[in-house]
Design an enzyme around this catalytic site. Structure first.
Site, PDB file in Angstrom:
ATOM      1  N   MET A 101     -11.900   4.596   4.822  1.00 15.76           N
ATOM      2  CA  MET A 101     -10.878   5.090   5.746  1.00 15.76           C
ATOM      3  C   MET A 101     -11.350   4.837   7.178  1.00 15.76           C
ATOM      4  SD  MET A 101      -8.410   6.184   3.865  1.00 15.76           S
ATOM      5  CE  MET A 101      -7.402   6.537   5.305  1.00 15.76           C
ATOM      6  N   ASP A 128       1.010   5.313   0.052  1.00 14.22           N
ATOM      7  CA  ASP A 128       0.228   6.496   0.405  1.00 14.22           C
ATOM      8  C   ASP A 128       0.826   7.758  -0.204  1.00 14.22           C
ATOM      9  OD1 ASP A 128      -1.944   5.559   2.065  1.00 14.22           O
ATOM     10  OD2 ASP A 128      -0.396   4.915   3.478  1.00 14.22           O
ATOM     11  N   MET A 171       0.557  11.649  -0.773  1.00 15.96           N
ATOM     12  CA  MET A 171      -0.087  12.837  -0.179  1.00 15.96           C
ATOM     13  C   MET A 171       0.528  14.104  -0.757  1.00 15.96           C
ATOM     14  SD  MET A 171      -0.284  11.690   3.797  1.00 15.96           S
ATOM     15  CE  MET A 171      -0.644   9.986   4.282  1.00 15.96           C
ATOM     16  N   HIS A 204       0.844  -1.194   0.000  1.00 23.90           N
ATOM     17  CA  HIS A 204       0.000   0.000   0.000  1.00 23.90           C
ATOM     18  C   HIS A 204       0.886   1.253   0.000  1.00 23.90           C
ATOM     19  CE1 HIS A 204      -3.792   2.141   0.812  1.00 23.90           C
ATOM     20  NE2 HIS A 204      -3.098   2.904   1.644  1.00 23.90           N
TER      21      HIS A 204
HETATM   22  C1  DX5 Z   1      -3.579   7.329   6.377  1.00 25.97           C
HETATM   23  C2  DX5 Z   1      -2.993   6.410   5.313  1.00 25.97           C
HETATM   24  C3  DX5 Z   1      -2.945   4.998   5.797  1.00 25.97           C
HETATM   25  C4  DX5 Z   1      -2.062   4.835   7.002  1.00 25.97           C
HETATM   26  C5  DX5 Z   1      -2.195   3.478   7.597  1.00 25.97           C
HETATM   27  O1  DX5 Z   1      -3.475   8.624   5.951  1.00 25.97           O
HETATM   28  O2  DX5 Z   1      -3.755   6.460   4.122  1.00 25.97           O
HETATM   29  O3  DX5 Z   1      -2.588   4.121   4.776  1.00 25.97           O
HETATM   30  O4  DX5 Z   1      -0.731   5.086   6.735  1.00 25.97           O
HETATM   31  O5  DX5 Z   1      -1.379   3.404   8.726  1.00 25.97           O
HETATM   32  P1  DX5 Z   1      -1.869   2.741  10.088  1.00 25.97           P
HETATM   33  O6  DX5 Z   1      -2.225   1.335   9.773  1.00 25.97           O
HETATM   34  O7  DX5 Z   1      -0.668   2.859  10.978  1.00 25.97           O
HETATM   35  O8  DX5 Z   1      -3.054   3.527  10.562  1.00 25.97           O
HETATM   36 ZN    ZN Z   2      -3.642   4.695   2.621  1.00 24.81          ZN
END
Ligand code: DX5
Ligand code: ZN
Length: 219
Positions: free
Chosen positions: A138, A36, A38, A34
């Site tokens: 989420m 992320d 941002m 996964h």
């Molecule tokens: C949140 C991200 C998630 C996050 C997950 O902004 O999209 O993917 O990093 O991390 P955990 O499992 O530590 O909440």
């Molecule tokens: Zn994520």
């Protein structure tokens, strides 16, 4: 029912050693990676972009699950698929043309999905069910790893599983997953589980992944 897939978030890994992180994920028996993304605008944090996905692609044959937390994702989805993304998910409220964005992702040969923040009701996903490969919930407000799961989201898993019944659409959950709350998510039929801290901050990440898959609540 198929086993839940585990998609560790590399947001919780060492950014100076991402090659090792994805190699370890394979060894640890994770299913997806996964990623992320941002932009500092849709969420109050900045991580990485296409070059990271491209670098990961060179270092692993694992399925790259790319989560875009960016404004107007339609500007970049093609480049993320080109970089090696197998699945691209985005937040529909961030896009001026969510359906067109889905089409763009699919036309490039990747899978497409939408993401619902904790305060967005499941019925928003209704019009998307026939268009996407996956819908992600989420469990926290996006921006940072290691946040606490918002318990009200648990019920949304069941709601979405009901909405997607009889289709191939997968339901994924991202944010706040722990060994303690994972079994309940699996019980509700969750297909894919993202886990950042629960995997990368565990004393024994391989064992943590095994626990998440099998519903054991302690290492
Ligand atoms: C949140 C991200 C998630 C996050 C997950 O902004 O999209 O993917 O990093 O991390 P955990 O499992 O530590 O909440
Ligand atoms: Zn994520």
């Amino acid at each position: 029912m198929a086993d839940v897939l585990i998609a560790p978030s590399i947001l919780s890994a060492d950014f100076a050693a991402m090659g090792d992180a994805v190699k370890n994920l394979k060894k640890w028996n994770a299913d997806w990676v996964h990623c992320d993304v941002m932009d500092g605008e849709f969420v109050p944090n900045i991580t990485f972009g296409m070059p990271m996905v491209e670098a990961l692609r060179r270092n692993t044959d694992m399925f790259l699950d790319v989560h875009l937390m960016i404004v107007k994702p339609e500007r970049y989805v093609e480049r993320f698929v080109k970089a090696g993304a197998d699945l691209v998910t985005f937040h529909p409220e961030a896009s001026e043309d969510p359906f067109g964005t889905i089409e763009k992702i699919k036309a490039m040969g990747a899978k497409a999905g939408i993401v619902l923040n904790p305060d967005i009701p499941c019925n928003v996903a209704k019009d998307f069910v026939s268009k996407v490969d996956l819908i992600m919930l989420m469990g926290v407000f996006p921006g940072f790893g290691g946040q606490k799961f918002i318990p009200e989201v648990m019920e949304k898993i069941s709601e979405l599983k009901e909405m997607t019944k009889g289709t191939d659409v997968l339901v994924e959950l991202d944010g706040g997953v722990t060994l303690e709350n994972a079994p309940e998510m699996v019980k509700r039929g969750l297909d894919v589980m993202v886990a950042g801290n629960a995997v990368f901050k565990a004393a024994d990440p391989a064992r943590a992944i095994e626990c998440l898959k099998t519903g054991k609540t302690s290492l």
